[in-house]
Write an enzyme that holds these catalytic residues in place. Structure first.
Site, short mmCIF file in Angstrom:
data_model
loop_
_atom_site.label_atom_id
_atom_site.label_comp_id
_atom_site.label_asym_id
_atom_site.label_seq_id
_atom_site.Cartn_x
_atom_site.Cartn_y
_atom_site.Cartn_z
N LYS A 20 7.17 -8.30 -24.20
CA LYS A 20 7.88 -7.53 -25.23
C LYS A 20 9.25 -8.21 -25.39
CE LYS A 20 8.64 -2.70 -26.54
NZ LYS A 20 8.01 -2.74 -27.86
N1 PPE Z 1 2.60 -3.17 -30.25
C1 PPE Z 1 3.88 -3.49 -30.56
C2 PPE Z 1 4.12 -4.71 -31.34
C3 PPE Z 1 4.92 -2.65 -30.15
O1 PPE Z 1 6.16 -2.98 -30.45
C4 PPE Z 1 4.63 -1.48 -29.42
C5 PPE Z 1 5.75 -0.55 -29.00
C6 PPE Z 1 3.29 -1.18 -29.12
C7 PPE Z 1 2.31 -2.06 -29.53
C8 PPE Z 1 2.92 0.02 -28.30
O2 PPE Z 1 3.28 -0.16 -26.96
P1 PPE Z 1 3.59 1.08 -26.00
O3 PPE Z 1 4.88 1.65 -26.45
O4 PPE Z 1 3.62 0.50 -24.64
O5 PPE Z 1 2.48 2.04 -26.18
N2 PPE Z 1 6.86 -0.49 -29.87
C9 PPE Z 1 8.08 0.08 -29.37
C10 PPE Z 1 9.30 -0.20 -30.17
C11 PPE Z 1 9.24 -0.15 -31.65
C12 PPE Z 1 10.59 -0.35 -32.29
O6 PPE Z 1 11.60 -0.52 -31.60
O7 PPE Z 1 10.65 -0.31 -33.52
C13 PPE Z 1 7.94 1.57 -29.05
O8 PPE Z 1 7.01 2.21 -29.53
O9 PPE Z 1 8.74 2.07 -28.29
#
Ligand code: PPE
Length: 310
Positions: free
Chosen positions: A157
């Site tokens: 990330k």
């Molecule tokens: N794919 C991407 C590209 C992504 O950025 C996130 C989170 C996810 C999948 C889901 O991951 P998880 O949160 O572990 O389930 N995106 C974060 C930030 C978005 C933003 O700042 O705008 C979030 O959901 O916190």
């Protein structure tokens, strides 16, 4: 962004307004950082951070992939997160840890730059809007392709990768859609700019495999486990865009988004379906501590500390 009182910065709590960096920081010029997005919820047992350990482990992995030495351990960052949430006194919040190459040398090489680590906590509402959460969002397949695994490792990330997300989101919003859906170079469905994606077909859940260079989403993992307990089979397999058009249901998941129904893709109306709504509710029951089976996923912030430090 809604301001709170304190920000944890390189080992100490500083006032929100004082959490500053120099314009020469490496991370600003080259997007050389790693971050996390975490939610803390108010539960009957107090503020509970959802899967904090898993998020901080992912931060550690993201740093490793970028050859970045994090100056704090997962245990120290967990402690920092608890301390910060307590100090800000707001249980329902979004937590954003970020580590980036700081001020030292300009030039793409990272040598000579310290690694700065910051944690913010602040209230953040529905990522794709309250309305979208209930009635579904509209999406378009982006003309921007997802960065490949040998372009920028999507398993990390990393801040720089989000320029790719930003372009897709901007394109979608300018065209009047709520969100973008991104395909890989080979034309397979990858994810959203800030979400993972699922479709429902004939009572089964289908989601792209992690080898599609998607972020290994913690919500994705939670939804897969929850779907299992609800009796749904989950398949991780390649998806093409017409699979989305012909799906019974499509939804997006992520920490910020939680579980959001997708009601249309490229103008194909599919509506909001029952499986999505069932999973949306199941997810909220878990994060809000109502489903005791997943209590281990909640990292409780000591309230004594909350009152002591506020
Ligand atoms: N794919 C991407 C590209 C992504 O950025 C996130 C989170 C996810 C999948 C889901 O991951 P998880 O949160 O572990 O389930 N995106 C974060 C930030 C978005 C933003 O700042 O705008 C979030 O959901 O916190």
């Amino acid at each position: 962004m809604q301001e709170t009182e304190k920000i944890w910065m390189n080992g100490e709590l500083v006032d929100w307004a004082d959490a500053k960096v120099h314009v020469g920081v490496h991370g600003l010029h080259y997007g050389s950082g790693v971050f996390e997005g975490i939610r803390c919820y108010e539960t009957e047992r107090g503020p509970a951070v959802f899967r904090l350990h898993d998020h901080l482990k992912r931060l550690e992995h993201s740093a490793k992939v970028l050859y970045m030495d994090l100056p704090y351990s997962v245990a120290e960052l967990r402690e920092a997160t608890h301390e910060l949430i307590a100090a800000n006194g707001i249980a329902t919040c979004y937590v954003r840890p970020i580590a980036f190459y700081g001020y030292g040398e300009l030039g793409v090489a990272t040598t000579g730059n310290p690694v700065d680590v910051v944690v913010l906590s602040f209230p953040w509402g529905a990522y794709l809007g309250e309305e979208g959460q209930r009635t579904g969002i509209t999406t378009m397949v982006s003309s921007w392709e997802r960065v490949g695994p040998n372009v920028i490792p999507h398993v990390a990330k990393a801040t720089g990768i989000y320029l790719n997300s930003m372009l897709a989101t901007t394109e979608a919003r300018r065209a009047g859609y709520d969100e973008a859906i991104m395909l890989t170079r080979d034309g397979y469905v990858a994810d959203g700019p800030g979400e993972n994606i699922f479709l429902v077909k004939d009572g089964r859940l289908i989601t792209p495999p992690l080898s599609m260079s998607i972020l290994p989403g913690i919500t994705r993992d939670a939804v897969i486990q929850l779907a299992g307990t609800l009796g749904y089979a989950v398949e991780e397999r390649l998806i093409i865009r017409t699979d989305l058009y012909l799906a019974d249901e499509v939804f997006m998941v992520g920490t910020a988004t939680e579980v959001a129904p997708v009601r249309a893709i490229d103008g194909h109306e599919i509506g909001v379906g029952p499986v999505t709504l069932e999973l949306q509710k199941a997810y909220l029951d878990v994060v809000l501590g109502r489903d005791k089976r997943f209590g281990d996923w909640l990292d409780l912030v000591e309230t004594s500390r909350l009152t002591a430090e506020v």
